[in-house]
Design an enzyme around this catalytic site. Structure first.
Site, mmCIF file in Angstrom:
data_model
loop_
_atom_site.group_PDB
_atom_site.id
_atom_site.type_symbol
_atom_site.label_atom_id
_atom_site.label_comp_id
_atom_site.label_asym_id
_atom_site.label_seq_id
_atom_site.Cartn_x
_atom_site.Cartn_y
_atom_site.Cartn_z
ATOM 1 N N LYS A 1 -12.814 -1.818 5.932
ATOM 2 C CA LYS A 1 -12.149 -2.685 6.896
ATOM 3 C C LYS A 1 -12.780 -2.523 8.282
ATOM 4 O O LYS A 1 -13.347 -3.450 8.817
ATOM 5 C CB LYS A 1 -10.650 -2.395 6.952
ATOM 6 C CG LYS A 1 -9.848 -3.016 5.810
ATOM 7 C CD LYS A 1 -9.820 -2.201 4.538
ATOM 8 C CE LYS A 1 -9.118 -2.909 3.398
ATOM 9 N NZ LYS A 1 -8.293 -2.034 2.584
ATOM 10 N N ASP B 1 -2.215 6.639 6.066
ATOM 11 C CA ASP B 1 -3.255 5.794 5.475
ATOM 12 C C ASP B 1 -3.639 4.756 6.531
ATOM 13 O O ASP B 1 -2.968 3.746 6.680
ATOM 14 C CB ASP B 1 -2.721 5.122 4.208
ATOM 15 C CG ASP B 1 -3.705 4.092 3.636
ATOM 16 O OD1 ASP B 1 -4.810 3.925 4.201
ATOM 17 O OD2 ASP B 1 -3.361 3.459 2.622
ATOM 18 N N TRP C 1 0.831 -1.215 0.000
ATOM 19 C CA TRP C 1 0.000 0.000 0.000
ATOM 20 C C TRP C 1 0.854 1.249 0.000
ATOM 21 O O TRP C 1 0.525 2.236 -0.669
ATOM 22 C CB TRP C 1 -1.009 -0.011 1.144
ATOM 23 C CG TRP C 1 -2.087 -1.041 0.899
ATOM 24 C CD1 TRP C 1 -2.345 -2.152 1.638
ATOM 25 C CD2 TRP C 1 -3.018 -1.068 -0.194
ATOM 26 N NE1 TRP C 1 -3.387 -2.857 1.075
ATOM 27 C CE2 TRP C 1 -3.818 -2.225 -0.039
ATOM 28 C CE3 TRP C 1 -3.253 -0.218 -1.285
ATOM 29 C CZ2 TRP C 1 -4.833 -2.553 -0.946
ATOM 30 C CZ3 TRP C 1 -4.269 -0.548 -2.186
ATOM 31 C CH2 TRP C 1 -5.045 -1.708 -2.005
HETATM 32 C C1 LIG Z 1 -7.648 -1.571 1.487
HETATM 33 C C2 LIG Z 1 -6.578 -0.559 1.542
HETATM 34 C C3 LIG Z 1 -6.426 0.443 0.566
HETATM 35 C C4 LIG Z 1 -7.297 0.505 -0.674
HETATM 36 O O1 LIG Z 1 -8.597 0.813 -0.387
HETATM 37 P P1 LIG Z 1 -9.644 1.069 -1.578
HETATM 38 O O2 LIG Z 1 -10.835 1.567 -0.821
HETATM 39 O O3 LIG Z 1 -9.859 -0.232 -2.268
HETATM 40 O O4 LIG Z 1 -9.084 2.083 -2.482
HETATM 41 C C5 LIG Z 1 -5.423 1.366 0.715
HETATM 42 N N1 LIG Z 1 -4.599 1.335 1.779
HETATM 43 C C6 LIG Z 1 -4.701 0.386 2.729
HETATM 44 C C7 LIG Z 1 -3.763 0.400 3.886
HETATM 45 C C8 LIG Z 1 -5.696 -0.577 2.644
HETATM 46 O O5 LIG Z 1 -5.799 -1.515 3.601
#
Ligand SMILES: *Cc1c(COP(=O)(O)O)cnc(C)c1O
Length: 360
Positions: free
Chosen positions: A196, A172, A102
């Site tokens: 999540k 993030d 990520w």
């Molecule tokens: C799942 C995730 C993403 C991507 O999320 P989307 O909503 O599919 O764009 C980005 N960063 C992290 C750390 C994630 O777990």
């Protein structure tokens, strides 16, 4: 009806009481004769849903009035561009920490808009460790410092908040938000895709310090401008109303569980149990330096990869679903977010014991 234990990394399991409430309110939200899905986003009813969700999130995460809370669209990935377009301002470069897949995606996207200085990378360790903070090559002139507190795919989680000095810290937090207490005041900006720990996919929650608003480049798409979003209460256009409502139900549920302190204790216990079991077994393994093992995403391998298919089939027969690891890592991964009950982790360990006895 019989609910499975769903270990999917995202979209992930939601609290059953939240789904039941959404079902009960589906056709008629509190006597309005309408589903939330059918309501005008400009109605008093929806505004109350939106305001309550924001306030509950602020209470849970401990977000002060120095920050705007935005309910945006496009998931966390859209923020990979939205962040630099808003925060680079007059600066030419931003600092990024590379701890896995990520981080890499965030870095690649930011490079389209400015210079990216990778201040530290865990690549040499195969992303099983975090480079020592004292070795980070941070730039005091950077527009911001970006990192990924929990790498969802690798299962690597920071157990500390890096000190970025006067440079705004950007995180993030898609897969760790609300999983334990957090000192929001250390951050300039936090974003989290909802699927999540918050609610349905597509929604992304952004927490941004108000002094960072208004620096966006003039070419920024209006929909991505944090200031425009803040000024319009996240309703410059039609927001993802139903996702926002469901996120609100999740926040209410979390408050009912005792908030993030209580959640953090349960999450620590769930993760400890699973890692302890993996560590005492000669059959299962997890490669991450113990200090940085994720509380939310637990990857593990079997001693013999040839047994992966049998492991997954046996798990499915017990309604333990979505344990297959990410294609880039292989093996297994159990995502055990807030909504995964401790009993789900116990059921997984039971099965792992059984499988090891039968097949190892
Ligand atoms: C799942 C995730 C993403 C991507 O999320 P989307 O909503 O599919 O764009 C980005 N960063 C992290 C750390 C994630 O777990």
């Amino acid at each position: 009806m019989s609910r499975a234990y769903n270990f999917c990394a995202g979209p992930a399991t939601l609290p059953e009481p939240v789904l039941a409430q959404a079902r009960d309110e589906m056709l008629d939200w509190r006597g309005t004769g309408m589903s939330v899905m059918e309501m005008s986003h400009r109605s008093d009813e929806f505004q109350s849903i939106a305001d309550t969700a924001e306030q509950d999130f602020r209470d849970l995460a401990g977000v002060s009035d120095d920050y705007a809370v935005l309910f945006m669209q496009g998931g966390a990935s859209s923020q990979f561009a939205t962040v630099p377009l808003n925060l680079l301002g007059d600066k030419t470069s931003a600092d990024y920490v590379n701890t896995g897949i990520w981080s890499k995606k965030a870095i690649a996207e930011a490079r389209r808009y400015g210079d990216v200085n990778v201040v530290a990378s865990g690549e040499d360790s195969g992303f099983t460790d975090i480079p020592d903070l004292s070795d980070w090559q941070v730039d005091p002139e950077a527009a911001y410092l970006h990192y990924t507190p929990n790498e969802t795919i690798g299962g690597l989680e920071f157990d500390f908040i890096p000190d970025s000095g006067s440079v705004p810290l950007v995180a993030d937090m898609s897969s760790t938000i609300l999983s334990r207490p957090l000192d929001v005041s250390r951050f300039g900006l936090i974003y989290a895709g909802a699927q999540k720990n918050i609610g349905p996919s597509g929604l992304v929650v952004v927490v941004v310090r108000k002094d960072l608003l208004g620096k966006a480049r003039s070419i920024i798409p209006t929909m991505m401008d944090y200031q425009v979003t803040a000024e319009n209460g996240s309703m410059y256009n039609t927001p993802s109303t139903y996702s926002w409502y469901l996120a609100g139900l999740v926040f209410q549920w979390l408050k009912g569980q005792g908030g993030v302190e209580a959640m953090g204790r349960v999450n620590a216990r769930k993760a400890d149990k699973l890692y302890q079991f993996i560590d005492q077994s000669a059959f299962y393994a997890n490669p991450i330096r113990p200090r940085y093992r994720s509380w939310m995403n637990v990857p593990f391998t079997l001693a013999d990869d040839g047994l992966n298919g049998a492991f997954l089939a046996g798990a499915e027969a017990r309604k333990l679903l979505n344990l297959k690891g990410h294609r880039s890592v292989g093996g297994m991964r159990a995502s055990i977010y807030n909504a995964m009950p401790e009993a789900g982790v116990d059921a997984l360990i039971d099965y792992m014991v059984h499988f090891e006895k039968e097949r190892a």
